[in-house]
Design a protein around this motif. Structure first.
Motif, mmCIF file in Angstrom:
data_model
loop_
_atom_site.group_PDB
_atom_site.id
_atom_site.type_symbol
_atom_site.label_atom_id
_atom_site.label_comp_id
_atom_site.label_asym_id
_atom_site.label_seq_id
_atom_site.Cartn_x
_atom_site.Cartn_y
_atom_site.Cartn_z
ATOM 1 N N ASP A 111 5.636 -111.606 88.588
ATOM 2 C CA ASP A 111 7.075 -111.735 88.827
ATOM 3 C C ASP A 111 7.568 -110.551 89.665
ATOM 4 O O ASP A 111 7.550 -109.411 89.218
ATOM 5 C CB ASP A 111 7.821 -111.772 87.495
ATOM 6 C CG ASP A 111 9.298 -112.132 87.654
ATOM 7 O OD1 ASP A 111 9.837 -111.971 88.775
ATOM 8 O OD2 ASP A 111 9.911 -112.565 86.669
ATOM 9 N N THR A 112 7.999 -110.816 90.895
ATOM 10 C CA THR A 112 8.497 -109.754 91.782
ATOM 11 C C THR A 112 9.993 -109.893 92.051
ATOM 12 O O THR A 112 10.511 -109.344 93.022
ATOM 13 C CB THR A 112 7.730 -109.763 93.117
ATOM 14 O OG1 THR A 112 7.888 -111.043 93.752
ATOM 15 C CG2 THR A 112 6.251 -109.487 92.891
ATOM 16 N N SER A 113 10.686 -110.620 91.191
ATOM 17 C CA SER A 113 12.132 -110.773 91.373
ATOM 18 C C SER A 113 12.851 -109.489 90.974
ATOM 19 O O SER A 113 12.319 -108.648 90.251
ATOM 20 C CB SER A 113 12.653 -111.947 90.550
ATOM 21 O OG SER A 113 12.399 -111.751 89.174
ATOM 22 N N HIS B 262 15.386 -105.992 92.072
ATOM 23 C CA HIS B 262 15.316 -104.898 93.043
ATOM 24 C C HIS B 262 15.426 -103.558 92.324
ATOM 25 O O HIS B 262 16.044 -103.462 91.256
ATOM 26 C CB HIS B 262 16.459 -105.004 94.066
ATOM 27 C CG HIS B 262 16.495 -106.322 94.794
ATOM 28 N ND1 HIS B 262 15.691 -106.593 95.873
ATOM 29 C CD2 HIS B 262 17.218 -107.455 94.559
ATOM 30 C CE1 HIS B 262 15.923 -107.831 96.299
ATOM 31 N NE2 HIS B 262 16.851 -108.369 95.513
ATOM 32 N N ARG C 167 11.940 -102.992 88.890
ATOM 33 C CA ARG C 167 12.834 -103.991 89.481
ATOM 34 C C ARG C 167 13.849 -104.453 88.435
ATOM 35 O O ARG C 167 13.488 -104.838 87.332
ATOM 36 C CB ARG C 167 12.041 -105.176 90.009
ATOM 37 C CG ARG C 167 11.127 -104.848 91.195
ATOM 38 C CD ARG C 167 10.561 -106.135 91.793
ATOM 39 N NE ARG C 167 9.623 -105.861 92.865
ATOM 40 C CZ ARG C 167 8.301 -105.806 92.712
ATOM 41 N NH1 ARG C 167 7.782 -105.997 91.507
ATOM 42 N NH2 ARG C 167 7.508 -105.572 93.739
ATOM 43 N N ASP D 190 17.534 -106.646 87.184
ATOM 44 C CA ASP D 190 18.355 -107.832 87.395
ATOM 45 C C ASP D 190 19.792 -107.413 87.694
ATOM 46 O O ASP D 190 20.100 -106.223 87.827
ATOM 47 C CB ASP D 190 18.276 -108.770 86.186
ATOM 48 C CG ASP D 190 18.777 -108.123 84.894
ATOM 49 O OD1 ASP D 190 19.538 -107.136 84.957
ATOM 50 O OD2 ASP D 190 18.406 -108.612 83.803
#
Length: 424
Positions: A19-21, A23, A281, A283
């Protein structure tokens, strides 16, 4: 034998690794350039057993994960009345950096939002303290919680101060209502240095486990906080630790938790364990994307939700003794994750001498999913070390006898089992 717990934690990491969602926190220059790839997970039990996998030695700044610990320090040193005069305990339902105060008291709503955290920071070492003396007291306190000397990333602090206009606005608002006395710049600098203390997931798991253990550091045995202080800190974490996602978090995960924009996330189960993850990263709420997913999986697999009707499994290991050529491991009661972890810890350290190992679960009333999984994996590990392994289960409690490699556990028949019945 080797404990199967690290292997289980590795499978949890593998399930979210792709999961690379989200930032990294790009509004802080130093964090904007940070590597988004690290992924770590650690778990520390109230008995002092630490399990960690992935990038567990990678250091990062603690950021807002510092808030419940500094709140606990303020309660410990200044007392409930003084702290309550400065900050409330109600969830705000707002973002972490909102410029807001309670409309009646003109105090910050709780110590987990930035307004509350800046106000609480000013209570440490007294209102007349210098910034450096105040921050040093916090650093020493965090070091005691972690069981090692922690340091401050001053370069990141300076980077964060370059874009601290919103926190400065919050500090000016707090000064306007006499919540803090320091100059706004000093208050924000003190708070930012607090957030710039560097930790890894092992540190955070141990620190969280100290709250779970009523203020006793589970590895060093040092009594750092009073149990009532831990209870109050955990209560505020449960209601406000995840900001405007706190309600959804408690519904789906059900673990008192706190996140930080550096990618850290902690959870604390009172009387059981502390958990920490690291994945940078974030949300939209500023919570670690993969960290949240890990906690969701752990809560579901291990039955950790505070509101679940999950009985605790204390003293599940009745005894380990030798009968002829058999080493008999007798369990009792309800076997959930904490019970299984304690059982496995004893089995890892035990010097088995018999030719055959027999797991006697005739006195076990139930296994939950994770308790069953870990106990079976412990037996499989012993079998791979060369032991003959069998299970005595006259009430068919275990039910699923298949190991993770597809083979099935051997069970004892009624005639063999007679010699295993405990003489009362």
């Amino acid at each position: 034998m080797q404990s199967p717990i690290p292997g289980y934690l590795e499978t949890i990491l593998d399930s979210v690794r792709a999961d690379t969602s989200g930032h990294v926190a790009d509004y802080i220059p130093e964090l904007a350039d940070s590597d988004p790839k690290p992924l770590g997970l650690a778990m520390c039990t109230f008995g002092g057993n630490l399990y960690s996998v992935g990038d567990d030695g990678t250091e990062f700044t603690i950021q807002s994960v510092s808030k419940p610990f500094v709140y606990a320090l303020a309660l410990q040193r200044r007392g409930w009345n003084k702290v309550q005069q400065t900050v409330g305990t109600e969830p705000s339902g707002e973002a972490f950096n909102e410029l807001s105060l309670d409309r009646n008291t003109k105090r910050p709503m709780n110590p987990m939002i930035n307004a509350g955290a800046i106000a609480v920071n000013q209570l440490i070492n007294g209102e007349d303290s210098s910034v450096e003396d105040r921050v040093e007291e916090i650093r020493e306190f965090f070091s005691a919680l972690a069981g090692r000397e922690l340091s401050i990333n001053r370069a990141l602090c300076e980077s964060e101060l370059e874009t601290a206009d919103r926190n400065l606005s919050i500090a000016h608002m707090l000064r306007n209502y006499d919540v803090i006395q320091d100059a706004a710049h000093d208050a924000v600098r003190s708070y930012t240095l607090q957030c710039a203390i560097e930790v890894d997931v092992r540190d955070l798991a141990i620190m969280s486990a100290t709250l779970a253990n009523g203020g006793v550091q589970p590895i060093t045995g040092q009594k750092i906080l009073n149990p009532d202080v831990c209870r109050m800190a955990l209560a505020v974490m449960a209601s406000a630790g995840m900001y405007d996602a706190a309600g959804r978090w408690m519904t789906t995960v059900g673990i008192p938790a706190k996140s930080g924009v550096g990618g850290g996330l902690i959870g604390t189960l009172p009387g059981q364990l502390g958990i920490a993850t690291f994945s940078p990263r974030l949300d939209i709420q500023g919570n670690s994307v993969r960290g949240v997913k890990i906690f969701q999986k752990l809560s579901k697999d291990m039955g950790l939700h505070l509101m679940a009707a999950e009985p605790q499994g204390e003293y599940a290991l009745r005894n380990i003794h030798t009968e002829g050529q058999d080493s008999v491991i007798r369990l009792q009661g309800k076997v959930n994750f904490p019970a299984a972890e304690s059982i496995l810890d004893e089995m890892v350290d035990h010097d088995f001498t018999g030719q055959r190992l027999v797991l006697d679960i005739s006195r076990v009333s139930s296994f939950n999913r994770m308790g069953r999984r870990l106990i079976k994996e412990g037996l499989r590990s012993l079998r791979e070390e060369g032991f003959e392994v069998a299970i005595y289960d006259p009430e068919d409690i275990l039910k699923d006898l298949q190991y993770s490699d597809g083979t099935e556990a051997e069970t004892l028949g009624s005639l063999e089992s007679r010699s295993l019945e405990e003489k009362d």
